[in-house]
Design a protein around this motif. Structure first.
Motif, PDB file in Angstrom:
ATOM      1  N   UNK A 134      28.073  48.969  53.529  1.00  0.00           N
ATOM      2  CA  UNK A 134      29.436  49.195  53.065  1.00  0.00           C
ATOM      3  C   UNK A 134      29.437  49.574  51.586  1.00  0.00           C
ATOM      4  N   UNK A 135      30.237  50.585  51.229  1.00  0.00           N
ATOM      5  CA  UNK A 135      30.550  50.795  49.820  1.00  0.00           C
ATOM      6  C   UNK A 135      31.422  49.621  49.398  1.00  0.00           C
ATOM      7  N   UNK A 136      30.919  48.809  48.493  1.00  0.00           N
ATOM      8  CA  UNK A 136      31.502  47.492  48.239  1.00  0.00           C
ATOM      9  C   UNK A 136      32.125  47.409  46.854  1.00  0.00           C
ATOM     10  N   UNK A 137      33.343  46.854  46.806  1.00  0.00           N
ATOM     11  CA  UNK A 137      34.039  46.610  45.548  1.00  0.00           C
ATOM     12  C   UNK A 137      34.368  45.130  45.447  1.00  0.00           C
ATOM     13  N   UNK A 138      34.024  44.523  44.333  1.00  0.00           N
ATOM     14  CA  UNK A 138      34.377  43.127  44.083  1.00  0.00           C
ATOM     15  C   UNK A 138      35.830  43.082  43.630  1.00  0.00           C
ATOM     16  N   UNK A 139      36.674  42.366  44.383  1.00  0.00           N
ATOM     17  CA  UNK A 139      38.112  42.376  44.121  1.00  0.00           C
ATOM     18  C   UNK A 139      38.597  41.179  43.312  1.00  0.00           C
ATOM     19  N   UNK A 140      38.117  39.987  43.628  1.00  0.00           N
ATOM     20  CA  UNK A 140      38.668  38.789  42.979  1.00  0.00           C
ATOM     21  C   UNK A 140      37.713  37.626  43.158  1.00  0.00           C
ATOM     22  N   UNK A 141      37.876  36.649  42.261  1.00  0.00           N
ATOM     23  CA  UNK A 141      37.085  35.423  42.350  1.00  0.00           C
ATOM     24  C   UNK A 141      37.992  34.236  42.062  1.00  0.00           C
ATOM     25  N   UNK A 142      37.768  33.162  42.794  1.00  0.00           N
ATOM     26  CA  UNK A 142      38.522  31.924  42.623  1.00  0.00           C
ATOM     27  C   UNK A 142      37.513  30.831  42.254  1.00  0.00           C
ATOM     28  N   UNK A 143      37.229  30.665  40.963  1.00  0.00           N
ATOM     29  CA  UNK A 143      36.156  29.756  40.530  1.00  0.00           C
ATOM     30  C   UNK A 143      36.340  28.324  41.004  1.00  0.00           C
ATOM     31  N   UNK A 144      37.591  27.869  41.121  1.00  0.00           N
ATOM     32  CA  UNK A 144      37.820  26.481  41.514  1.00  0.00           C
ATOM     33  C   UNK A 144      37.340  26.190  42.931  1.00  0.00           C
TER      34      UNK A 144
END
Length: 263
Positions: free
Chosen positions: A240-250
């Motif tokens: 997959x052509x992959x894009x990192x969208x978001x992260x929830x560190x908690x």
């Protein structure tokens, strides 16, 4: 309170309600639906369908069902959960993906979009996608389909543009037979916390690849717990052509967008 009525905009988990020993929620909303279904003359075919009249799968009779409350997309959502099954619990990836969906409705353009959720579990993500206007097919293993369909109907019946569909999907099995490419096309494939420490990751990836056609967008949210999660991510990026969208560190949840590479 009707779960289909708008509520305060406070996304997330609202808490726990009383258990329902026989696996069925006993709420005023359901009583009202049942009364509506039995009122009127026998020949009146204009009555709204009840939750139970549309239920095709029977929820597994776990002893530890509880009601959990969530608030997404302006709706109070009631989910029947049980810790007796991985597929009957809302995991962190699901709540993170719900938050992402409700915060990016215009960008994602979910209105009337055709969506399939892999490993829908108790159905929270599919419910939120339905509330946001999508045409949703929620899939999972046979043993959790009853609870999944119950939660979907409970929270979408008579209050969403499209009533979600429930289908069995065992990763890597019967894909062409049950989801022929000539018939089924999806704008989005959704998956949350489907990658964990088990032996079916190759089948999961092959299922993701099969369900994606040109133009299909994969949205995958996962809590990263083990080294195998990162190994799966590496394999995911290969196809997959992959894009990192978001992260929830908690919660250690990451969300990725993928579109299938076409050589």
């Amino acid at each position: 309170m009707d779960v289909c009525l708008s509520s305060e905009q406070q996304p997330g988990h609202l808490g726990k309600g009383p258990s329902s020993p026989d696996g069925w929620l006993e709420t005023k909303e359901e009583e009202t639906l049942q009364k509506d279904d039995t009122s009127g003359s026998p020949g009146d075919f204009n009555e709204k369908p009840s939750l139970h009249s549309l239920q095709k799968f029977v929820p597994t009779n776990y002893a530890s069902y509880t009601q959990e409350y969530y608030l997404f997309a302006g709706k109070r959502i009631v989910i029947q959960e049980s810790i007796e099954s991985y597929g009957a619990v809302v995991w962190p990836g699901a709540t993170a993906l719900c938050q992402y969906l409700e915060e990016h409705p215009e960008e994602l353009n979910l209105q009337d979009a055709k969506i399939l959720e892999i490993g829908a579990g108790p159905g929270l993500v599919s419910i939120v996608a339905s509330i946001l206007g999508a045409q949703v097919t929620a899939t999972d293993m046979p043993d959790v389909l009853g609870n999944l369909q119950y939660n979907l109907l409970k929270n979408t019946l008579n209050c969403t543009a499209h009533l979600p569909e429930v289908k069995e999907l065992v990763w890597g099995e019967g894909l062409e037979q049950n989801f022929p490419k000539s018939t089924f096309y999806y704008d989005y494939i959704l998956a949350s916390d489907v990658v964990y420490h088990h032996y079916f990751l190759d089948k999961l990836l092959s299922t993701m690849v099969y369900l994606c056609q040109p133009g299909t967008v994969m949205l995958w949210a996962n809590k990263f717990r083990f080294s195998t999660d990162y190994e799966f991510l590496d394999k995911f990026k290969q196809v997959f052509d992959t894009t990192f969208l978001a992260e929830f560190p908690e919660s250690s949840v990451k969300i990725f967008k993928g579109t299938l590479k076409w050589d």
